[in-house]
Design a protein around this motif. Structure first.
Motif, PDB file in Angstrom:
ATOM      1  N   ILE A  68      14.262 -49.229   6.430  1.00  0.00           N
ATOM      2  CA  ILE A  68      15.291 -48.876   7.404  1.00  0.00           C
ATOM      3  C   ILE A  68      16.575 -48.554   6.649  1.00  0.00           C
ATOM      4  O   ILE A  68      17.046 -49.366   5.843  1.00  0.00           O
ATOM      5  CB  ILE A  68      15.534 -50.031   8.395  1.00  0.00           C
ATOM      6  CG1 ILE A  68      14.229 -50.400   9.097  1.00  0.00           C
ATOM      7  CG2 ILE A  68      16.631 -49.660   9.394  1.00  0.00           C
ATOM      8  CD1 ILE A  68      14.289 -51.720   9.854  1.00  0.00           C
ATOM      9  N   ARG A  69      17.107 -47.373   6.891  1.00  0.00           N
ATOM     10  CA  ARG A  69      18.403 -46.985   6.320  1.00  0.00           C
ATOM     11  C   ARG A  69      19.438 -47.178   7.413  1.00  0.00           C
ATOM     12  O   ARG A  69      19.282 -46.661   8.520  1.00  0.00           O
ATOM     13  CB  ARG A  69      18.379 -45.522   5.875  1.00  0.00           C
ATOM     14  CG  ARG A  69      19.673 -45.068   5.222  1.00  0.00           C
ATOM     15  CD  ARG A  69      19.553 -43.595   4.777  1.00  0.00           C
ATOM     16  NE  ARG A  69      20.649 -43.210   3.925  1.00  0.00           N
ATOM     17  CZ  ARG A  69      21.824 -42.766   4.367  1.00  0.00           C
ATOM     18  NH1 ARG A  69      22.046 -42.649   5.677  1.00  0.00           N
ATOM     19  NH2 ARG A  69      22.781 -42.438   3.515  1.00  0.00           N
TER      20      ARG A  69
ATOM     21  N   TYR B 240      20.020 -50.532   2.969  1.00  0.00           N
ATOM     22  CA  TYR B 240      18.587 -50.356   3.154  1.00  0.00           C
ATOM     23  C   TYR B 240      17.960 -51.713   3.425  1.00  0.00           C
ATOM     24  O   TYR B 240      18.257 -52.681   2.734  1.00  0.00           O
ATOM     25  CB  TYR B 240      17.925 -49.729   1.920  1.00  0.00           C
ATOM     26  CG  TYR B 240      18.179 -48.254   1.813  1.00  0.00           C
ATOM     27  CD1 TYR B 240      17.318 -47.338   2.410  1.00  0.00           C
ATOM     28  CD2 TYR B 240      19.293 -47.763   1.134  1.00  0.00           C
ATOM     29  CE1 TYR B 240      17.555 -45.980   2.335  1.00  0.00           C
ATOM     30  CE2 TYR B 240      19.533 -46.405   1.054  1.00  0.00           C
ATOM     31  CZ  TYR B 240      18.664 -45.522   1.656  1.00  0.00           C
ATOM     32  OH  TYR B 240      18.899 -44.175   1.586  1.00  0.00           O
TER      33      TYR B 240
ATOM     34  N   GLY C 124      24.489 -44.857  12.236  1.00  0.00           N
ATOM     35  CA  GLY C 124      23.339 -43.976  12.137  1.00  0.00           C
ATOM     36  C   GLY C 124      22.311 -44.593  11.220  1.00  0.00           C
ATOM     37  O   GLY C 124      22.492 -45.693  10.708  1.00  0.00           O
ATOM     38  N   GLY C 125      21.237 -43.850  11.009  1.00  0.00           N
ATOM     39  CA  GLY C 125      20.214 -44.352  10.113  1.00  0.00           C
ATOM     40  C   GLY C 125      18.854 -43.769  10.420  1.00  0.00           C
ATOM     41  O   GLY C 125      18.726 -42.817  11.195  1.00  0.00           O
ATOM     42  N   SER C 126      17.852 -44.372   9.800  1.00  0.00           N
ATOM     43  CA  SER C 126      16.488 -43.909   9.988  1.00  0.00           C
ATOM     44  C   SER C 126      15.522 -45.060   9.756  1.00  0.00           C
ATOM     45  O   SER C 126      15.892 -46.087   9.181  1.00  0.00           O
ATOM     46  CB  SER C 126      16.173 -42.765   9.023  1.00  0.00           C
ATOM     47  OG  SER C 126      16.274 -43.220   7.687  1.00  0.00           O
ATOM     48  N   ARG C 127      14.289 -44.859  10.192  1.00  0.00           N
ATOM     49  CA  ARG C 127      13.233 -45.869  10.023  1.00  0.00           C
ATOM     50  C   ARG C 127      11.982 -45.151   9.518  1.00  0.00           C
ATOM     51  O   ARG C 127      11.559 -44.165  10.109  1.00  0.00           O
ATOM     52  CB  ARG C 127      12.950 -46.540  11.356  1.00  0.00           C
ATOM     53  CG  ARG C 127      11.895 -47.629  11.257  1.00  0.00           C
ATOM     54  CD  ARG C 127      11.504 -48.150  12.604  1.00  0.00           C
ATOM     55  NE  ARG C 127      12.551 -48.978  13.164  1.00  0.00           N
ATOM     56  CZ  ARG C 127      12.399 -49.723  14.248  1.00  0.00           C
ATOM     57  NH1 ARG C 127      11.248 -49.730  14.894  1.00  0.00           N
ATOM     58  NH2 ARG C 127      13.375 -50.443  14.712  1.00  0.00           N
ATOM     59  N   THR C 128      11.412 -45.676   8.425  1.00  0.00           N
ATOM     60  CA  THR C 128      10.219 -45.079   7.837  1.00  0.00           C
ATOM     61  C   THR C 128       9.117 -46.127   7.741  1.00  0.00           C
ATOM     62  O   THR C 128       9.224 -47.065   6.945  1.00  0.00           O
ATOM     63  CB  THR C 128      10.528 -44.534   6.421  1.00  0.00           C
ATOM     64  OG1 THR C 128      11.641 -43.643   6.497  1.00  0.00           O
ATOM     65  CG2 THR C 128       9.325 -43.822   5.837  1.00  0.00           C
TER      66      THR C 128
END
Length: 114
Positions: free
Chosen positions: A15-16, A60, A93-97
């Motif tokens: 997770i960013r 992260y 904001g961010g992202s999930r991988t």
């Protein structure tokens, strides 16, 4: 989130998180509370929090689970909802991988003193 087959190594989510400028100490405290909640879940295999060295408002999170179902069970829990609310308040904001852990290599083991 797309369904991911879990290998023998487990299920990992990277997770960013981009947070509000200057909110680092509050974010780290809120993340510590969330990680304590996650730690109590039987499918949890550990978490870590890292900050980008030259970007103080970018973190992260690496969170490891026995399998995708265990992670899904945790994210549907009341504890996750409460802890997630505190983190979301600080997030820009961010992202999930999602990932499958293919291999693990332990670090160097230092022998114990006699």
């Amino acid at each position: 989130m797309a369904r991911v087959m879990t290998g023998e190594g487990g299920y990992r989510v990277l997770i960013r998180m981009e947070i509000e400028p200057g909110a680092g100490p509050r974010f780290e405290l809120a993340w510590g509370e969330m990680s304590a909640i996650a730690r109590r879940h039987p499918a949890s295999r550990g978490q870590s929090l890292s900050r980008v060295a030259d970007e103080p408002d970018v973190y992260y999170i690496v969170t490891d689970w026995a399998d995708e179902a265990g992670f899904a069970d945790f994210t549907a829990s009341a504890g996750h909802a409460e802890g997630g609310r505190k983190l979301k308040e600080l997030r820009r904001g961010g992202s999930r991988t999602p990932m499958v852990v293919v291999q693990r290599v332990p670090g160097h083991l230092v022998p114990s003193a006699p």
